[in-house]
Design a protein around this motif. Sequence first.
Motif, PDB file in Angstrom:
ATOM      1  N   GLY A  70      -8.098 -66.148 123.254  1.00  0.00           N
ATOM      2  CA  GLY A  70      -8.160 -64.701 123.358  1.00  0.00           C
ATOM      3  C   GLY A  70      -8.906 -64.194 124.574  1.00  0.00           C
ATOM      4  O   GLY A  70      -9.214 -63.010 124.658  1.00  0.00           O
ATOM      5  N   PHE A  73      -4.579 -62.369 118.185  1.00  0.00           N
ATOM      6  CA  PHE A  73      -5.838 -61.777 118.656  1.00  0.00           C
ATOM      7  C   PHE A  73      -5.720 -60.260 118.647  1.00  0.00           C
ATOM      8  O   PHE A  73      -6.571 -59.547 118.106  1.00  0.00           O
ATOM      9  CB  PHE A  73      -6.166 -62.276 120.068  1.00  0.00           C
ATOM     10  N   ASP A  74      -4.650 -59.745 119.249  1.00  0.00           N
ATOM     11  CA  ASP A  74      -4.463 -58.292 119.303  1.00  0.00           C
ATOM     12  C   ASP A  74      -4.281 -57.695 117.912  1.00  0.00           C
ATOM     13  O   ASP A  74      -4.795 -56.616 117.614  1.00  0.00           O
ATOM     14  CB  ASP A  74      -3.239 -57.961 120.159  1.00  0.00           C
ATOM     15  N   THR A  86      -7.222 -61.153 126.471  1.00  0.00           N
ATOM     16  CA  THR A  86      -7.335 -59.863 125.802  1.00  0.00           C
ATOM     17  C   THR A  86      -8.764 -59.373 125.810  1.00  0.00           C
ATOM     18  O   THR A  86      -9.033 -58.190 125.997  1.00  0.00           O
ATOM     19  CB  THR A  86      -6.808 -59.971 124.364  1.00  0.00           C
ATOM     20  N   ALA A  87      -9.705 -60.278 125.584  1.00  0.00           N
ATOM     21  CA  ALA A  87     -11.107 -59.885 125.610  1.00  0.00           C
ATOM     22  C   ALA A  87     -11.488 -59.330 126.978  1.00  0.00           C
ATOM     23  O   ALA A  87     -12.200 -58.321 127.082  1.00  0.00           O
ATOM     24  CB  ALA A  87     -11.991 -61.081 125.254  1.00  0.00           C
ATOM     25  N   GLU A 132     -14.251 -60.382 117.815  1.00  0.00           N
ATOM     26  CA  GLU A 132     -14.459 -59.464 118.940  1.00  0.00           C
ATOM     27  C   GLU A 132     -14.625 -58.034 118.440  1.00  0.00           C
ATOM     28  O   GLU A 132     -15.463 -57.282 118.933  1.00  0.00           O
ATOM     29  CB  GLU A 132     -13.284 -59.555 119.918  1.00  0.00           C
ATOM     30  N   PHE A 133     -13.811 -57.659 117.459  1.00  0.00           N
ATOM     31  CA  PHE A 133     -13.985 -56.346 116.827  1.00  0.00           C
ATOM     32  C   PHE A 133     -15.400 -56.210 116.271  1.00  0.00           C
ATOM     33  O   PHE A 133     -16.083 -55.206 116.499  1.00  0.00           O
ATOM     34  CB  PHE A 133     -12.960 -56.160 115.696  1.00  0.00           C
ATOM     35  N   THR A 150      -9.960 -55.898 127.352  1.00  0.00           N
ATOM     36  CA  THR A 150     -10.710 -54.936 126.546  1.00  0.00           C
ATOM     37  C   THR A 150     -12.007 -54.561 127.240  1.00  0.00           C
ATOM     38  O   THR A 150     -12.385 -53.392 127.313  1.00  0.00           O
ATOM     39  CB  THR A 150     -11.012 -55.533 125.161  1.00  0.00           C
ATOM     40  N   GLY A 175      -9.989 -62.458 117.533  1.00  0.00           N
ATOM     41  CA  GLY A 175      -9.818 -61.012 117.625  1.00  0.00           C
ATOM     42  C   GLY A 175     -10.679 -60.269 116.627  1.00  0.00           C
ATOM     43  O   GLY A 175     -11.277 -59.231 116.939  1.00  0.00           O
ATOM     44  N   GLU A 231      -5.460 -58.604 115.003  1.00  0.00           N
ATOM     45  CA  GLU A 231      -6.710 -58.453 114.273  1.00  0.00           C
ATOM     46  C   GLU A 231      -7.680 -57.527 115.004  1.00  0.00           C
ATOM     47  O   GLU A 231      -8.394 -56.751 114.366  1.00  0.00           O
ATOM     48  CB  GLU A 231      -7.346 -59.828 114.036  1.00  0.00           C
ATOM     49  N   PHE A 232      -7.708 -57.609 116.321  1.00  0.00           N
ATOM     50  CA  PHE A 232      -8.626 -56.743 117.082  1.00  0.00           C
ATOM     51  C   PHE A 232      -8.312 -55.267 116.837  1.00  0.00           C
ATOM     52  O   PHE A 232      -9.212 -54.445 116.670  1.00  0.00           O
ATOM     53  CB  PHE A 232      -8.537 -57.061 118.577  1.00  0.00           C
ATOM     54  N   TRP A 233      -7.027 -54.925 116.771  1.00  0.00           N
ATOM     55  CA  TRP A 233      -6.630 -53.534 116.556  1.00  0.00           C
ATOM     56  C   TRP A 233      -6.487 -53.191 115.078  1.00  0.00           C
ATOM     57  O   TRP A 233      -6.521 -52.002 114.709  1.00  0.00           O
ATOM     58  CB  TRP A 233      -5.308 -53.249 117.269  1.00  0.00           C
TER      59      TRP A 233
END
Length: 312
Positions: A16, A279-280, A19-20, A67-68, A23, A64, A282-284
């Motif tokens: 991830g 990843f995206d 994406t990290a 990271e959230f 972000t 993800g 779960e992050f979103w």
Amino acid sequence: AAASVAVVGCSTNGDGDATAAATAAATESAAAPSDLLGSPKPDQKYYWLTANIADPFYRDGIAGMEEFGKLYGVQTEIVGPQTADVAGMVKAFEETLAKPDCSGIFSYFYADFSSAQSLYEKAYEMGIPIVNGAADWGGPRIGWCGVIDGDAAKKAMEVIQEAYPNGAKVGFIGNTGLNIQREEQEYARLAEELGLGYVGNVAHDGSAEDAVRQYAAFVGANSDVEVMFFADGLGPSVVQGLADSGPNVKIILRGLGQNGLDAIKGGDQVIATIDRSPFDEEFWGFPPLYFAVNGGYRGPEQILVPQVIVTK
């Protein structure tokens, strides 16, 4: 009307990092959520409920989720049985609702929803919000984040049409999840519509051993099959066993983790891997839970994570 948000910028690496990094870049000059809303209410923890969590597919999604948690200043945890055990998933759901710190649940309840309906209703009565993940399983829930069932089948057919312009004999393998069953239905429908030879499908129980065993039996019994779509995220982890079982069969995988990308590089049998970024997803998928608890923003009912095709 329900809002629909397409999440862009899918990660293509296993941990991830891409994406990290994106972000971090996007928020470099902006306040973090905790700066905008103040400190979250104390003792918050958000849970990702699912099953078969030993499947390497979950690694990117866990990244993800974590990271959230880091950005929003809250705790997170994935819960559920190590295997594809529906009774174990129901038990994990019950235990999670009983936890004093349970603030919200990201639910991957991909089994028969009737076994979870009363638990969703109990969560609603307790004031614990639920967001469905991967697909929209049922409610009450405040929203869902994932993909439209059947989209991966459409992407697989795009790959097959390009690789086999004169047609091919195709087959399907996946676990017993409701979303995977819907993918198979769409795959079969498209195969007929496009004039391909649909050999049929086979299901596995979610374990690596059974996936390879069922695949080997299926391609052995259907010697004319030319392309198999492995429609759940376990495929990249067992790709060598699949390749050995059917050396003349081309494979389309589902999974954008590092093992899926490595499979594309590793030989000629895997012609594509298709998926959204876990990843995206779960992050979103977790922030609407946070805002439902802490206020300040009402998350969209539907967050769609785009699916991409990776080929050589």
